[in-house]
Design an enzyme around this catalytic site. Structure first.
Site, PDB file in Angstrom:
ATOM      1  N   HIS A 174      -0.094 -12.122   1.190  1.00  0.00           N
ATOM      2  CA  HIS A 174      -1.058 -11.280   0.482  1.00  0.00           C
ATOM      3  C   HIS A 174      -1.674 -11.938  -0.746  1.00  0.00           C
ATOM      4  CE1 HIS A 174      -1.850  -6.686  -0.265  1.00  0.00           C
ATOM      5  NE2 HIS A 174      -2.936  -7.401  -0.358  1.00  0.00           N
ATOM      6  N   GLY A 232     -18.332  -3.198  -1.883  1.00  0.00           N
ATOM      7  CA  GLY A 232     -18.164  -3.261  -3.335  1.00  0.00           C
ATOM      8  C   GLY A 232     -17.286  -2.180  -3.909  1.00  0.00           C
ATOM      9  N   ARG A 233     -16.162  -1.877  -3.228  1.00  0.00           N
ATOM     10  CA  ARG A 233     -15.259  -0.806  -3.653  1.00  0.00           C
ATOM     11  C   ARG A 233     -16.000   0.523  -3.786  1.00  0.00           C
ATOM     12  NH1 ARG A 233     -10.457  -3.307  -4.903  1.00  0.00           N
ATOM     13  NH2 ARG A 233     -10.593  -5.542  -5.321  1.00  0.00           N
ATOM     14  N   GLY A 234     -16.944   0.716  -2.882  1.00  0.00           N
ATOM     15  CA  GLY A 234     -17.722   1.946  -2.853  1.00  0.00           C
ATOM     16  C   GLY A 234     -18.940   1.944  -3.739  1.00  0.00           C
ATOM     17  N   SER A 269     -13.193  -4.939   0.872  1.00  0.00           N
ATOM     18  CA  SER A 269     -14.135  -4.324  -0.071  1.00  0.00           C
ATOM     19  C   SER A 269     -15.567  -4.778   0.203  1.00  0.00           C
ATOM     20  CB  SER A 269     -13.735  -4.633  -1.524  1.00  0.00           C
ATOM     21  OG  SER A 269     -12.493  -4.061  -1.834  1.00  0.00           O
ATOM     22  N   PRO A 270     -16.026  -4.710   1.460  1.00  0.00           N
ATOM     23  CA  PRO A 270     -17.366  -5.204   1.786  1.00  0.00           C
ATOM     24  C   PRO A 270     -18.493  -4.302   1.284  1.00  0.00           C
ATOM     25  CG  PRO A 270     -16.401  -4.156   3.700  1.00  0.00           C
ATOM     26  CD  PRO A 270     -15.323  -4.211   2.655  1.00  0.00           C
ATOM     27  N   TYR A 301       0.840  -1.200   0.000  1.00  0.00           N
ATOM     28  CA  TYR A 301       0.000   0.000   0.000  1.00  0.00           C
ATOM     29  C   TYR A 301       0.876   1.251   0.000  1.00  0.00           C
ATOM     30  CZ  TYR A 301      -3.794  -3.182   1.403  1.00  0.00           C
ATOM     31  OH  TYR A 301      -4.710  -4.216   1.480  1.00  0.00           O
TER      32      TYR A 301
END
Length: 329
Positions: free
Chosen positions: A120, A202-204, A199-200, A54
Site C-alpha cells: 500500500h 479528485g476526491r469528488g 481518486s480519478p 479501510y
C-alpha cells in the site's frame, strides 16, 4: 472495451470501496453499503478494490460477507502495509508482516485467494526487493494471484520488476493530480504494468457539487488536505467551475469527463472511483467507453497545469509516506 489486469480482462472502471467504510462524509450503515456493492455487480463492475486499512478491516469483512457468494464475478484487489490495528499508525512491509497481514485479509474476505495484492505504501526501512520477494512467495503458494504497488515512483517500480512481475501500480491520478505523468505512466507501459488511478474524480471535487468545504463531516479525510482549505480551495474552485463548463459543452457529466480523460492516457490505464451514492455509481459507468478527443484532453491539461492547482494533495505528515515524483515548485 475491457482492459487486462492481473492476467484477466476487466472493465476499465472498477469500484474503489474505501468510502463504504470510512473516509468521506457520514459513515454508511451496513445495509446501505451492502446496497452499493450489490448494485455495482448488477451494473457490471468487475473489479473491486479494498485494503486492510479501510475501516481497520471492516471494509474487507463487508466485501467478504456481501459478495462472497458471487466471488467468481469480479477481480478482487486488496492492500497491506499501513498498520493501525495494533498501535499507532505506521508503515510496515517487512516479510513477516506481509504474510501476517495477508492471512488477516484472506480470513476477513472469506476467501483463500486474493487476485491482486498491493504493497500500500513504500516502507523506507525495508528494501523493495525484500518486500516483493515475500509477496512472490504468496504468489507461489496460491494465496495471491498477482503483485501490485501503490504510491511509489518509477525507480521503485523498476527495482520491483527485477525481482518478480508486477501487475499493477496504483497511484492518485486525475486532471488536477498529474504526478504520474512525470515517469510512472511511461514506466508502467514499458514493463507491462497496469496503472490504476485512484481518486480519478479528485476526491469528488471535480464533480462540481462540492462548494462548502467547511461543512464537510468532521471525520472527512479532505478536511486537512491543503487543496481543500481556505484560499487554496477558493482558487481551485474557479478551475473546477471551468472544468464543469467543458463537460456541459460535451454533453457528459464532470465525473464522466474526468474518468474519460484518465482512460485516454493509455490502454494500460484503469480508474477506480469510489462512491456511496447509487446514482453516481451508475453515472460512473454509463459512458465507460467514451473518451474525450485529443483537443479536449489538451484543453483540460492547459486548465489544470500542475502549477495552477493550489495546495498539495496531502498534509505534510502523509506527504512523507508517498514517493510519487513531484513537479518542480
Amino acid at each position: 472495451m475491457k482492459r487486462f489486469l492481473a492476467g484477466r480482462p476487466v472493465n476499465p472502471i472498477g469500484l474503489g470501496c474505501m468510502g463504504l467504510s470510512h473516509g468521506y462524509g457520514v459513515p454508511l450503515t451496513e445495509e446501505r453499503a451492502e446496497d452499493v456493492l450489490l448494485k455495482a455487480l448488477d451494473l457490471g463492475y468487475d473489479h473491486f478494490d479494498t485494503a486492510r486499512i479501510y475501516g481497520v478491516g471492516r471494509n474487507e469483512l463487508l466485501i467478504g460477507r456481501v459478495l462472497g457468494g458471487r466471488r467468481g464475478e469480479f477481480l478482487l484487489a486488496s492492500k497491506m502495509g499501513i498498520i493501525l490495528d495494533d498501535g499507532p499508525r505506521r508503515i510496515d512491509c517487512s516479510p513477516a508482516t506481509i504474510r501476517r497481514e495477508c492471512e488477516k485479509s484472506l480470513k476477513a474476505l472469506g476467501t483463500d485467494h486474493i487476485d491482486l495484492y498491493y504493497m500500500h505504501r513504500p516502507d523506507y526501512t525495508v528494501p523493495i526487493e525484500e518486500s516483493v520477494g515475500a509477496m512472490a512467495e504468496l504468489v507461489r503458494e496460491g494465496k495471491i494471484g498477482a503483485i501490485g504497488l501503490s504510491e511509489m515512483n518509477a525507480t521503485t517500480l523498476r527495482r520491483a520488476v527485477a525481482v518478480h512481475p508486477i501487475a499493477a501500480m496504483q497511484n492518485e491520478y486525475s486532471p488536477w493530480t498529474r504526478n504520474v505523468e512525470i515517469a510512472v505512466i511511461e514506466a508502467c507501459a514499458e514493463h507491462g504494468v497496469a496503472m490504476i488511478a485512484f481518486s480519478p474524480v479528485g476526491r469528488g471535487a471535480l464533480c462540481g457539487e462540492l462548494r462548502d468545504v467547511a461543512g464537510l463531516y468532521e471525520g472527512d479525510l479532505r478536511r486537512p488536505m491543503p487543496r481543500f482549505i481556505g484560499e487554496n480551495w477558493a482558487h481551485n474552485l474557479e478551475l473546477i467551475d471551468a472544468f464543469v463548463a467543458i463537460a456541459a459543452e460535451l454533453g457528459v457529466t464532470p465525473a464522466q469527463l474526468s474518468l474519460g480523460w484518465v482512460l485516454a492516457h493509455g490502454d494500460h490505464l484503469h480508474a477506480i472511483p469510489g462512491t456511496t451514492n447509487l446514482a453516481h455509481l451508475a453515472e460512473n459507468v454509463a459512458r465507460m467507453d467514451w473518451r474525450p478527443d485529443a483537443a479536449t484532453v489538451a484543453r483540460i491539461n492547459a486548465l489544470f497545469v500542475p502549477s495552477a492547482v493550489h495546495g498539495h494533495r496531502y498534509p505534510e505528515a502523509l506527504r512523507q509516506q508517498v514517493e510519487t515524483e513531484e513537479f518542480a515548485a
